[in-house]
Design a protein around this motif. Structure first.
Motif, PDB file in Angstrom:
ATOM      1  N   ILE A 159       0.795  -1.178   0.078  1.00  0.00           N
ATOM      2  CA  ILE A 159      -0.076   0.054   0.006  1.00  0.00           C
ATOM      3  C   ILE A 159       0.870   1.335   0.072  1.00  0.00           C
ATOM      4  O   ILE A 159       1.837   1.285   0.618  1.00  0.00           O
ATOM      5  N   GLN A 207      -1.446   7.050  -4.155  1.00  0.00           N
ATOM      6  CA  GLN A 207      -1.640   6.902  -5.386  1.00  0.00           C
ATOM      7  C   GLN A 207      -1.001   7.749  -6.437  1.00  0.00           C
ATOM      8  O   GLN A 207      -1.396   8.892  -6.292  1.00  0.00           O
ATOM      9  N   ASP A 232      -2.901  10.324  -9.193  1.00  0.00           N
ATOM     10  CA  ASP A 232      -3.913  10.930  -8.677  1.00  0.00           C
ATOM     11  C   ASP A 232      -3.647  12.068  -7.859  1.00  0.00           C
ATOM     12  O   ASP A 232      -3.361  11.483  -6.521  1.00  0.00           O
ATOM     13  N   ALA A 242      -5.742  12.455  -4.705  1.00  0.00           N
ATOM     14  CA  ALA A 242      -5.387  11.468  -3.501  1.00  0.00           C
ATOM     15  C   ALA A 242      -4.081  11.811  -2.776  1.00  0.00           C
ATOM     16  O   ALA A 242      -4.032  11.711  -1.712  1.00  0.00           O
ATOM     17  N   TYR A 291      -3.417  12.473   0.928  1.00  0.00           N
ATOM     18  CA  TYR A 291      -2.485  11.677   1.877  1.00  0.00           C
ATOM     19  C   TYR A 291      -1.707  12.841   2.847  1.00  0.00           C
ATOM     20  O   TYR A 291      -1.256  12.624   3.825  1.00  0.00           O
ATOM     21  N   GLU A 324     -11.767  -5.289  -2.675  1.00  0.00           N
ATOM     22  CA  GLU A 324     -12.345  -4.278  -3.086  1.00  0.00           C
ATOM     23  C   GLU A 324     -12.862  -3.362  -1.846  1.00  0.00           C
ATOM     24  O   GLU A 324     -13.049  -2.012  -1.906  1.00  0.00           O
ATOM     25  N   GLN A 342     -10.044  -1.281  -0.304  1.00  0.00           N
ATOM     26  CA  GLN A 342      -9.681  -0.146  -1.214  1.00  0.00           C
ATOM     27  C   GLN A 342     -10.503   1.051  -1.187  1.00  0.00           C
ATOM     28  O   GLN A 342     -10.242   2.256  -1.021  1.00  0.00           O
ATOM     29  N   ASN A 358      -9.403   4.811   0.041  1.00  0.00           N
ATOM     30  CA  ASN A 358      -9.387   5.946  -0.929  1.00  0.00           C
ATOM     31  C   ASN A 358      -9.535   7.184   0.084  1.00  0.00           C
ATOM     32  O   ASN A 358      -9.056   8.319  -0.480  1.00  0.00           O
ATOM     33  N   LEU A 367      -4.703   6.745  -0.246  1.00  0.00           N
ATOM     34  CA  LEU A 367      -3.734   5.274  -0.155  1.00  0.00           C
ATOM     35  C   LEU A 367      -4.437   4.394  -1.259  1.00  0.00           C
ATOM     36  O   LEU A 367      -5.723   4.177  -1.517  1.00  0.00           O
ATOM     37  N   PHE A 368      -3.510   3.641  -1.864  1.00  0.00           N
ATOM     38  CA  PHE A 368      -3.823   2.779  -3.057  1.00  0.00           C
ATOM     39  C   PHE A 368      -3.302   1.304  -2.956  1.00  0.00           C
ATOM     40  O   PHE A 368      -2.113   1.221  -2.322  1.00  0.00           O
ATOM     41  N   ILE A 369      -3.970   0.174  -3.083  1.00  0.00           N
ATOM     42  CA  ILE A 369      -3.349  -0.979  -2.834  1.00  0.00           C
ATOM     43  C   ILE A 369      -2.934  -1.462  -4.245  1.00  0.00           C
ATOM     44  O   ILE A 369      -3.598  -1.625  -5.282  1.00  0.00           O
ATOM     45  N   TYR A 370      -1.574  -1.583  -4.232  1.00  0.00           N
ATOM     46  CA  TYR A 370      -0.804  -1.817  -5.447  1.00  0.00           C
ATOM     47  C   TYR A 370      -0.801  -3.550  -5.641  1.00  0.00           C
ATOM     48  O   TYR A 370      -0.684  -3.945  -6.667  1.00  0.00           O
TER      49      TYR A 370
END
Length: 291
Positions: A71, A74, A77, A80, A84, A135, A138, A142, A146-149
């Motif tokens: 994580i 993002q 974006d 985002a 953060y 899902e 995630q 948002n 944060l984004f799950i890579y």
């Protein structure tokens, strides 16, 4: 005298600038920091978080979900990144605060989802269960930018004293083994039946060919006889026609002959009559001449 600094962020960083002449904050890769302004560097590289999430199914059966989430902010974006920067820029990504935040989101969503499913549904739909956890987590992350890579959710594990998955695994293995035996038996039976069917079909085909050959031979013989009868019949008809024509000609000739005979007799009678009349006439003349 004026004091200012020109700052440049590393490739995986951004500068977060606040203070004078800035309404909220500014995100830059490089900037001139003026008096009355402050800046902070935020690291964008993702971090791995490893958890053993304890959850409970709808039947109140506990289980453990081992997971490794990668994580980070993002990077594509800007909204985002701003989120953060506002919420988490004062903490290192691998700090206890961020880890507890991520763990709380993952555990909360996993437990809510598991509580709505039976243990068998979780076990049989493991792939779908993991995807839904991913899902929902995630969706919550948002709001922090944060984004799950990447998410590597391992095999579900029993809680000590509750060997449900172990029993289900054994049951599945036994069912698979039994099904394999059934499949082998069915395949063997189908092979034997298929061989018998092929033999029977071969014999049937041979018999069919023999029968068709005999039928064709008989048909040809019959056609030959029919042709012979037809020719004989045509010859007989022709002979009858000729005989009829000859008979008709003979009859016509007989009629004409009869007419001719009648005419000849009539002519003879008339000739005889004429002779008699002539003789009588001659006698009368002779008598008149006598004294």
């Amino acid at each position: 005298m004026c004091f200012w600094w020109y700052k440049v962020a590393d490739a995986s960083e951004y500068l977060v600038i606040t203070g004078a002449w800035i309404n909220d904050l500014k995100i830059k890769k490089k900037a001139l920091i003026l008096p009355g302004q402050k800046f902070t560097r935020i690291e964008l590289s993702p971090v791995n978080y490893t958890f053993n999430v304890q959850a409970m199914s709808a039947e109140k059966l506990p289980f453990i979900l081992p997971a490794v989430f990668t994580i980070g902010p993002q990077v594509n974006d800007m909204d985002a990144i701003i989120k953060y920067a506002k919420l988490l820029s004062n903490h290192e990504k691998d700090s206890t605060h961020v880890k507890e935040l991520v763990q709380g989101v993952i555990e909360g969503e996993t437990r809510v989802l598991a509580a709505s499913m039976t243990m068998e549904e979780v076990f049989k739909g493991t792939k779908e269960f993991k995807q839904e956890v991913f899902e929902k987590v995630q969706l919550e992350l948002n709001q922090f930018g944060l984004f799950i890579y990447n998410a590597n959710v391992k095999q579900l594990v029993d809680v000590p004293g509750h060997e449900y998955f172990s029993y289900l695994g054994q049951k599945t293995q036994m069912e698979a083994a039994n099904q394999a035996k059934v499949d082998v038996a069915e395949a063997t039976m189908k092979g034997e039946v298929g061989a018998k069917l092929r033999q029977g079909q071969t014999l049937q085909n041979a018999a069919k060919i023999d029968a068709e050959t005999k039928i064709i031979s008989i048909q040809r013989q019959g056609e030959g006889k029919k042709e012979e009868v037809r020719v004989h019949t045509e010859v007989k008809v022709y002979e009858n026609q000729r005989e009829a024509e000859v008979a008709e000609a003979n009859a016509e000739l007989a009629k004409k002959k009869a007419v001719w005979d009648k005419e000849a007799k009539v002519a003879q009678v008339e000739a005889a009559k004429a002779v008699s009349i002539r003789e009588a006439s001659c006698r009368r003349r002779w008598r008149r001449r006598m004294p």
